[in-house]
Motif scaffolding. Structure first.
Motif, PDB file in Angstrom:
ATOM      1  N   SER A 202      30.825  53.488  25.085  1.00 26.90           N
ATOM      2  CA  SER A 202      31.431  54.547  24.282  1.00 26.90           C
ATOM      3  C   SER A 202      32.840  54.815  24.803  1.00 26.90           C
ATOM      4  O   SER A 202      33.105  54.683  26.003  1.00 26.90           O
ATOM      5  CB  SER A 202      30.605  55.826  24.381  1.00 26.90           C
ATOM      6  OG  SER A 202      29.315  55.645  23.836  1.00 26.90           O
ATOM      7  N   PRO A 203      33.770  55.194  23.930  1.00 23.70           N
ATOM      8  CA  PRO A 203      35.099  55.582  24.411  1.00 23.70           C
ATOM      9  C   PRO A 203      34.976  56.727  25.410  1.00 23.70           C
ATOM     10  O   PRO A 203      34.227  57.684  25.176  1.00 23.70           O
ATOM     11  CB  PRO A 203      35.819  56.026  23.136  1.00 23.70           C
ATOM     12  CG  PRO A 203      35.093  55.330  22.025  1.00 23.70           C
ATOM     13  CD  PRO A 203      33.660  55.273  22.460  1.00 23.70           C
TER      14      PRO A 203
ATOM     15  N   PHE B 287      37.163  58.793  29.002  1.00 27.61           N
ATOM     16  CA  PHE B 287      38.317  58.862  29.892  1.00 27.61           C
ATOM     17  C   PHE B 287      38.027  59.839  31.023  1.00 27.61           C
ATOM     18  O   PHE B 287      37.101  60.660  30.942  1.00 27.61           O
ATOM     19  CB  PHE B 287      39.584  59.269  29.127  1.00 27.61           C
ATOM     20  CG  PHE B 287      39.618  60.699  28.674  1.00 27.61           C
ATOM     21  CD1 PHE B 287      40.299  61.672  29.400  1.00 27.61           C
ATOM     22  CD2 PHE B 287      38.985  61.090  27.504  1.00 27.61           C
ATOM     23  CE1 PHE B 287      40.341  62.995  28.983  1.00 27.61           C
ATOM     24  CE2 PHE B 287      39.019  62.407  27.070  1.00 27.61           C
ATOM     25  CZ  PHE B 287      39.699  63.366  27.812  1.00 27.61           C
TER      26      PHE B 287
ATOM     27  N   GLY C 139      33.183  60.147  24.495  1.00 25.09           N
ATOM     28  CA  GLY C 139      33.396  60.404  23.076  1.00 25.09           C
ATOM     29  C   GLY C 139      32.103  60.624  22.316  1.00 25.09           C
ATOM     30  O   GLY C 139      31.092  59.962  22.560  1.00 25.09           O
TER      31      GLY C 139
ATOM     32  N   VAL D 171      44.728  52.074  30.988  1.00 23.09           N
ATOM     33  CA  VAL D 171      43.590  51.724  30.139  1.00 23.09           C
ATOM     34  C   VAL D 171      42.883  50.521  30.754  1.00 23.09           C
ATOM     35  O   VAL D 171      43.525  49.508  31.060  1.00 23.09           O
ATOM     36  CB  VAL D 171      44.037  51.393  28.699  1.00 23.09           C
ATOM     37  CG1 VAL D 171      42.830  51.001  27.845  1.00 23.09           C
ATOM     38  CG2 VAL D 171      44.757  52.584  28.074  1.00 23.09           C
TER      39      VAL D 171
ATOM     40  N   SER E 122      36.829  47.838  28.135  1.00 28.87           N
ATOM     41  CA  SER E 122      35.872  48.700  27.432  1.00 28.87           C
ATOM     42  C   SER E 122      34.451  48.567  27.971  1.00 28.87           C
ATOM     43  O   SER E 122      33.573  49.352  27.601  1.00 28.87           O
ATOM     44  CB  SER E 122      35.882  48.383  25.936  1.00 28.87           C
ATOM     45  OG  SER E 122      35.498  47.031  25.707  1.00 28.87           O
TER      46      SER E 122
ATOM     47  N   SER F   7      41.402  55.573  31.013  1.00 28.83           N
ATOM     48  CA  SER F   7      40.502  55.510  29.862  1.00 28.83           C
ATOM     49  C   SER F   7      40.063  54.067  29.649  1.00 28.83           C
ATOM     50  O   SER F   7      40.662  53.137  30.188  1.00 28.83           O
ATOM     51  CB  SER F   7      41.191  56.029  28.595  1.00 28.83           C
ATOM     52  OG  SER F   7      42.116  55.070  28.104  1.00 28.83           O
ATOM     53  N   ASN F   8      39.006  53.893  28.858  1.00 27.78           N
ATOM     54  CA  ASN F   8      38.562  52.538  28.509  1.00 27.78           C
ATOM     55  C   ASN F   8      38.799  52.252  27.028  1.00 27.78           C
ATOM     56  O   ASN F   8      38.165  51.373  26.446  1.00 27.78           O
ATOM     57  CB  ASN F   8      37.093  52.335  28.873  1.00 27.78           C
ATOM     58  CG  ASN F   8      36.142  53.134  27.980  1.00 27.78           C
ATOM     59  OD1 ASN F   8      36.567  54.030  27.239  1.00 27.78           O
ATOM     60  ND2 ASN F   8      34.859  52.814  28.045  1.00 27.78           N
ATOM     61  N   PHE F   9      39.703  53.002  26.419  1.00 24.86           N
ATOM     62  CA  PHE F   9      40.033  52.818  25.002  1.00 24.86           C
ATOM     63  C   PHE F   9      41.456  53.328  24.778  1.00 24.86           C
ATOM     64  O   PHE F   9      42.073  53.946  25.662  1.00 24.86           O
ATOM     65  CB  PHE F   9      39.053  53.596  24.111  1.00 24.86           C
ATOM     66  CG  PHE F   9      39.280  55.085  24.130  1.00 24.86           C
ATOM     67  CD1 PHE F   9      39.944  55.722  23.089  1.00 24.86           C
ATOM     68  CD2 PHE F   9      38.864  55.850  25.209  1.00 24.86           C
ATOM     69  CE1 PHE F   9      40.174  57.093  23.114  1.00 24.86           C
ATOM     70  CE2 PHE F   9      39.084  57.220  25.244  1.00 24.86           C
ATOM     71  CZ  PHE F   9      39.741  57.842  24.200  1.00 24.86           C
ATOM     72  N   GLY F  10      41.949  53.116  23.569  1.00 26.16           N
ATOM     73  CA  GLY F  10      43.257  53.652  23.201  1.00 26.16           C
ATOM     74  C   GLY F  10      44.409  52.975  23.913  1.00 26.16           C
ATOM     75  O   GLY F  10      44.318  51.818  24.347  1.00 26.16           O
TER      76      GLY F  10
ATOM     77  N   ASP G  33      43.871  60.914  17.850  1.00 22.54           N
ATOM     78  CA  ASP G  33      43.641  59.591  17.271  1.00 22.54           C
ATOM     79  C   ASP G  33      44.364  59.547  15.930  1.00 22.54           C
ATOM     80  O   ASP G  33      43.807  59.875  14.891  1.00 22.54           O
ATOM     81  CB  ASP G  33      42.146  59.334  17.092  1.00 22.54           C
ATOM     82  CG  ASP G  33      41.865  57.933  16.550  1.00 22.54           C
ATOM     83  OD1 ASP G  33      42.793  57.105  16.530  1.00 22.54           O
ATOM     84  OD2 ASP G  33      40.709  57.682  16.144  1.00 22.54           O
TER      85      ASP G  33
END
Length: 304
Positions: A167-168, A170, A179, A198, A201, A211-214, A232
């Motif tokens: 899941s997204p 941070f 998220g 980043v 994922s 974070s692991n997204f964005g 977003d």
């Protein structure tokens, strides 16, 4: 001695020898009454006696007996690359299991993250643990993101479950925010921070600003002690820390809610948006504080 005497002696001697030979060749009688003498063969090609009539074959599975030390455990189901699945037991951890029941109808309908109750045997103390499951009951549908992300990451690294993006999430203020996929509506437009790095994922962020997204520079806004909104595009997505729950824009400590309410809220949040609009029951402890004396709120539709 005359010839007649010699001839008679020879005849008597021959008869005596013949009788003696006959007694040696015959089997000795048994001392047991009614006993019989069996003939034996040394021929190695002799076949075993065949069984007369058709031979019945039992092809139906024999049901496994549930051992006396089996216990009921609740947790989240995960599909496994080995064994019949993984049960992430509440307040314990992941256990790879073999399903002993011949009826797999319930097991075949499960998806990652579904909340289940299983009757299991003793757990082998490895990581992940190993056990045998004798029965399974689906408590409610769930989602993979409900499983602890560190557990998911470790199981993927060990090859116990297929590799899929987490899941997204941070890390900020020394807290991991995950998220929910739901829209957030911050009342203040001033961002409290942004992503500084980043990572993959498949990994869990562990440093502030990670974070692991964005993308680097994406901003977030604090909504509550355990709630964040991440920008977003032209909207914000809700992120929650472990132990924080949300219902219609109001935030709660999980420890302040009953187990039944937590389960209800889990089901509610897994409904599509149109499904949430048609619920028929809301637990009292999710109601605004001004609803004094109300034990629950009902509408015209069915409960989740």
């Amino acid at each position: 001695m005359n010839k007649k005497t010699l001839l008679l002696s020879a005849i008597l001697l021959t008869a005596a020898l013949s009788a003696c030979s006959s007694r040696q060749a015959s089997p000795e009688p048994s001392e047991e009454p009614n006993a019989t003498v069996e003939l034996m063969t040394t021929d190695g090609r002799a076949e075993a006696p065949s069984v007369s009539g058709p031979v019945e074959e039992n092809s139906s599975p024999v049901p496994s007996e549930i051992p006396s030390d089996a216990s009921d455990r609740t947790g989240r189901f995960l599909k496994s690359t080995s064994g019949d699945g993984i049960l992430v037991i509440d307040n314990y951890g992941p256990v790879v299991f073999t399903y002993a029941s011949g009826d797999r109808s319930v097991l075949d309908t499960l998806d990652n993250g579904d909340a289940v109750s299983m009757k299991i045997g003793p757990i082998m103390e490895t990581w992940p643990g190993q056990t045998t499951v004798y029965s399974c009951e689906l408590l409610r549908k769930g989602r993979r993101g409900a499983v602890d992300p560190d557990t998911l990451a470790s199981l993927m690294e060990m090859g116990q479950i297929p590799k899929e993006p987490l899941s997204p999430m941070f890390y900020a203020r020394d807290t991991l925010f995950i998220g929910t996929g739901r829209t957030a509506s911050p009342t203040c437009g001033t961002e409290d921070g942004s992503f500084s790095s980043v990572i993959d994922s498949l990994k869990v962020p562990s440093e502030n600003g990670q974070s692991n997204f964005g993308s680097e520079g994406d901003g977030y806004i604090s909504l509550w002690d355990g709630a964040m909104a991440v920008r977003d595009g032209d909207h914000y997505t809700l992120f929650l820390a472990n132990g924080t729950l949300e219902y219609e824009g109001r935030f709660f400590r999980q420890s302040d809610l009953s187990d039944d309410t937590v389960a209800w809220l889990d089901s509610y949040n897994n409904l599509p948006e149109e499904g949430r609009m048609s619920i028929s029951y809301v637990p009292y402890d999710l109601m605004p504080e001004d609803n004094t004396g109300i034990t629950a709120m009902e509408t015209d539709a069915s409960a989740p």
